[in-house]
Structures are given as structure tokens and as C-alpha cells.
Write an enzyme that holds these catalytic residues in place. Structure first.
Site, short mmCIF file in Angstrom:
data_model
loop_
_atom_site.label_atom_id
_atom_site.label_comp_id
_atom_site.label_asym_id
_atom_site.label_seq_id
_atom_site.Cartn_x
_atom_site.Cartn_y
_atom_site.Cartn_z
N ARG A 66 0.83 -1.21 0.00
CA ARG A 66 0.00 0.00 0.00
C ARG A 66 0.86 1.26 0.00
O ARG A 66 0.40 2.34 -0.34
CB ARG A 66 -0.98 0.00 1.19
CG ARG A 66 -1.89 1.21 1.23
CD ARG A 66 -3.21 0.99 1.99
NE ARG A 66 -3.08 0.17 3.17
CZ ARG A 66 -2.50 0.58 4.31
NH1 ARG A 66 -2.02 1.81 4.40
NH2 ARG A 66 -2.40 -0.23 5.34
N TYR A 120 -17.67 14.71 -17.26
CA TYR A 120 -17.97 13.28 -17.09
C TYR A 120 -19.05 13.08 -16.02
O TYR A 120 -18.99 13.68 -14.95
CB TYR A 120 -16.68 12.55 -16.71
CG TYR A 120 -16.86 11.06 -16.51
CD1 TYR A 120 -17.07 10.23 -17.60
CD2 TYR A 120 -16.82 10.50 -15.25
CE1 TYR A 120 -17.26 8.87 -17.43
CE2 TYR A 120 -16.98 9.14 -15.06
CZ TYR A 120 -17.21 8.33 -16.16
OH TYR A 120 -17.38 6.99 -15.99
N ASP A 185 -9.14 17.31 -16.46
CA ASP A 185 -9.35 15.91 -16.87
C ASP A 185 -9.09 15.86 -18.37
O ASP A 185 -9.84 16.40 -19.17
CB ASP A 185 -10.79 15.48 -16.53
CG ASP A 185 -11.02 13.99 -16.82
OD1 ASP A 185 -10.32 13.44 -17.69
OD2 ASP A 185 -11.93 13.40 -16.20
N LYS A 210 -9.21 4.18 -20.10
CA LYS A 210 -9.59 4.49 -21.48
C LYS A 210 -8.37 4.35 -22.40
O LYS A 210 -7.90 3.26 -22.61
CB LYS A 210 -10.21 5.89 -21.51
CG LYS A 210 -11.23 6.15 -20.38
CD LYS A 210 -12.47 5.27 -20.45
CE LYS A 210 -13.33 5.31 -19.19
NZ LYS A 210 -13.75 6.63 -18.72
#
Ligand SMILES: *Cc1c(COP(=O)(O)O)cnc(C)c1O
Length: 403
Positions: A66, A120, A185, A210
Site C-alpha cells: 500500500r 464526465y 481531466d 480508457k
């Protein structure tokens, strides 16, 4: 002495984050799946832990997965290189990346965000709901300046916008933000076509799900930025645990190698489809960067129009008929894969925005969004033209009634 110039983006995409592979004697990226890392000296392990928990990118020992994963870190370095950023921090999804940015921005005790619409759908939802304790003022890109307050922690925009593919002038938004950090973005553009940090943005984020991955088999997010922001973003990641799995890091890093070629090829096809759609009698409007609005940003902010095309047909029935009739294109949400995807924003990706928000963002019931893949332009056009003809036969009057 001649100073070697920085290699071009195509070259860097192939080699970034792999500089030491030859020395290691391997050709493919090492995939490190360890959840924990043995230590030999307690004090040195403690020093590594202290460094990583306070936001360092590296340490002698990763200690625990982590805190640091070497495979993911390689991908981050490569993406930072392509964005012209000091650093990048990867997460388990695009939304996890945005969540981390919002939490990092709130570390200064401010909780107001200014954001532009359309954006989005789930970003709109996350910024509009109470979940993270941010208060968002929604504005058009020209009105960002009027919405800035003393407690504004972040300005967020997206360009090209989803799903209407409008271009937002990043430099204008940065100017209006007047010192408040701007997050862009840039999922639809990728670093191949647009590098927002060069236009003054503090951070650029991608849904790496994407184009960066490019094959529809990874869900991931990444933020590229200066080291000061990256430290906060790593601290949030350590605390919240929204980690990118190392296999995802491996696949994304591999995806970067073909990113410039994929984008270039899909962009040529998308331009062709946009032109043909514009001439089709059943298509009321085509959305493609440069066709209308902010065309001046093509060639200055964005190197090309990109690979997404949206278009409007008569209404919900007609749109649904097209989705039922396509054979080659896959009716599915998401984008940026090697194969072409088509979807209905009002019914799917922007459902969560609500009717008023959709109207403000120009998301109509007849709007369809295509993520153009690597099939031939002729094959894709034959599919689309056939689907438009079938849809017109299936619901000639329903289309009118649905409006
Ligand atoms: C998909 C997408 C997101 C969200 O990313 P996930 O990886 O699905 O969490 C954010 N912004 C844009 C523009 C997207 O297309």
C-alpha cells in the site's frame, strides 16, 4: 558540445520508465506482485516507512504494497514523462484519482470547488453530492473567475468535454482561477494530443481505463503534477488504499508504448466519420472538435481533434434503434479501446447527472457518442450508415413522438 534534445513523444512513449531494463538484463517490464517486503535491519525499514508515509515516491524498502509498488511506480514515471510533469500518482480508477485530488485539495482546510459543465457524469455526481464534504459551484468555462472565493480550493475542468466534445481554453481557466490550482481531466485527449501542465494547470488527470490502457482490460486512474501535489496525493493513497494493482500498472505501461500510434490512426478515422456523418440526412448535428466553437484551440492547445465523435439523431427511439442495429461497433459505455464503442449518454454515462444538468450540458435524448477504434474507416461507416437506415425503418414516427 551539442546538447541532445529531448526525444519526441513517440520515442519516449516506447522507452519511458524502462531506462534500467538493459542493466537488469530483461526486456519486458518486471511485474512485482509482493504484498509485503522483507527487511534485514529494523531501523532502515522504519526510515523507509517514515519516508513513504510522508509522501516520498521511493524508499530503500517498499515495506508494504500500500506504500509503494515498483511496477506501478514505473508506469507513473513513464506517464509523468509524457505529460511533462515532475511526478504522477496512480489509483485503482479514474474516480479514485479524482477523490484523492479532492481530499488533497482539502488538506489546506478549504472545501469550495469551481467546476465547469458539461463534464464526465460521475465526476458531476461526485462534485454535486455531499460524500466528500466539498461544495461545488457549477459554471461555464467563461464564468470561472466570477465563482472564485477565498475558500476555493480547486478549479476543475475537462477538455474535450464529455460527451459534447467542446474544447475548454485551459489558459483562460487558469487566468480566471487567479492562483487557485486547476485540475484538468484530459482523458479524451491523452498526452499525445494535449499537455495541460504546459498551459498552467497544476494537475492533469486521466481515467487510464480508457486510452492509456487502450484494450478495455484495465480500470485505473492517474494524476500527473508537480512533486508538492504528488506528495499529498501519495499520502492520500497510503491512507485510503485506492491502489492500482501491479498487473494494471504493467498493462498500462505496455499500453503507453502504442498510445501515439493508436491515437493517430483513430483520429484519422474519426475525422473521416465526422465528415461523413455531417453529410447524412438523418444526422441533425455532429460534435467533433474544430467543427464549431473554439477551433482556434486546435493546433495551439490540442494537437488534433482526437478520436471521439458524437452526433444527434431525431430522438430517443432513433438513437436506441441505431444502438440495436450496429454490428461491428459495440454498444457499450467506456471509450479508448482498440475496438469502436457506441453509447447513449442521456441513458447511461450521464444518467446520474439528472435531467436539468443534462440540459445545461447539452446532453439530449438523441445524442450518441462514438469512441473510434482501429477498424477501417470504410467498415465503420458501412456499419453506421446501415444502422442509421435500420433505425429510421424501425422507428420513423417514434423518433418524433419521443421528443
Ligand atoms: C471514465 C472517465 C472517468 C472515470 O474514470 P474511471 O476509470 O471509470 O473511474 C473520468 N473522466 C472521464 C473523462 C472519463 O471518461
Amino acid at each position: 558540445m551539442q546538447i541532445p534534445s529531448r526525444p519526441d513523444l513517440e520515442t519516449r512513449a516506447v522507452h519511458a520508465g524502462r531506462e534500467d531494463l538493459r542493466t537488469l538484463g530483461v526486456h519486458a517490464l518486471p511485474l512485482d506482485l509482493s504484498s509485503t517486503y522483507p527487511f534485514t535491519d529494523l531501523d532502515r525499514a522504519t526510515a523507509s516507512l517514515d519516508a513513504l508515509v510522508s509522501g516520498d515516491a521511493t524508499a530503500e524498502n517498499p515495506v508494504y504494497a500500500r506504500l509503494l509498488n515498483p511496477t506501478v511506480a514505473r508506469f507513473e514515471n513513464a506517464l509523468a514523462d509524457l505529460e511533462g510533469a515532475e511526478a504522477a500518482v496512480a489509483y485503482s480508477s479514474g474516480m479514485a484519482a479524482l477523490t484523492a485530488v479532492l481530499l488533497a485539495a482539502k488538506m489546506e482546510g478549504k472545501n469550495h470547488v469551481v467546476a465547469t459543465r458539461p463534464i464526465y457524469g460521475t465526476t458531476d455526481h461526485l462534485l454535486s453530492c455531499d460524500l466528500l464534504g466539498v461544495e461545488t459551484t457549477w459554471v461555464s468555462p467563461e464564468a470561472v473567475g466570477d465563482a472564485i472565493r477565498p475558500d476555493t480550493a480547486l478549479v476543475m475542468t475537462e477538455t474535450p468535454t464529455n460527451p459534447t466534445l467542446a474544447l475548454v481554453d485551459i489558459e483562460s481557466v487558469v487566468r480566471q482561477a487567479a492562483g487557485v490550482p486547476v485540475l484538468v481531466d484530459s482523458t479524451f485527449a491523452t498526452p499525445v494530443l494535449q499537455r495541460p501542465l504546459a498551459h498552467g494547470a497544476a494537475m492533469v488527470m486521466h481515467s487510464a481505463t480508457k486510452y492509456l490502457g487502450g484494450h478495455g482490460d484495465v480500470v485505473a486512474g492517474v494524476v500527473a503534477c508537480g512533486e508538492a501535489w504528488a506528495r499529498k496525493l501519495r499520502q492520500v493513497r497510503v491512507a485510503t488504499g485506492a491502489l492500482l494493482h501491479p498487473l494494471g500498472g504493467y498493462l498500462l505501461h505496455r499500453g503507453l508504448q502504442t498510445l501515439p500510434v493508436r491515437i493517430e490512426r483513430a483520429q484519422t478515422t474519426a475525422s473521416d466519420l465526422a465528415r461523413r456523418l455531417s453529410a447524412h440526412p438523418d444526422v441533425q448535428r455532429v460534435y467533433f472538435p474544430g467543427l464549431d466553437g473554439n477551433a482556434h484551440l486546435l493546433g495551439t492547445q490540442m494537437d488534433g481533434p482526437g478520436t471521439m465523435v458524437a452526433f444527434e439523431v431525431a430522438g430517443h427511439e432513433m438513437a436506441s434503434g441505431v444502438l440495436r442495429s450496429v454490428q461491428l461497433m459495440t454498444p457499450a459505455v467506456s471509450l479508448g479501446s482498440v475496438d469502436t464503442l457506441i453509447q447513449h449518454p442521456a441513458g447511461l454515462t450521464h444518467r446520474v447527472v439528472g435531467e436539468a444538468g443534462r440540459a445545461q450540458g447539452g446532453v439530449s435524448e438523441g445524442l450518441l457518442r462514438v469512441s473510434v477504434g482501429l477498424e477501417s474507416a470504410d467498415a465503420l461507416w458501412a456499419d453506421l450508415e446501415g444502422a442509421l437506415a435500420s433505425a429510421a425503418r424501425l422507428a420513423p414516427s417514434g423518433a418524433v413522438l419521443a421528443e
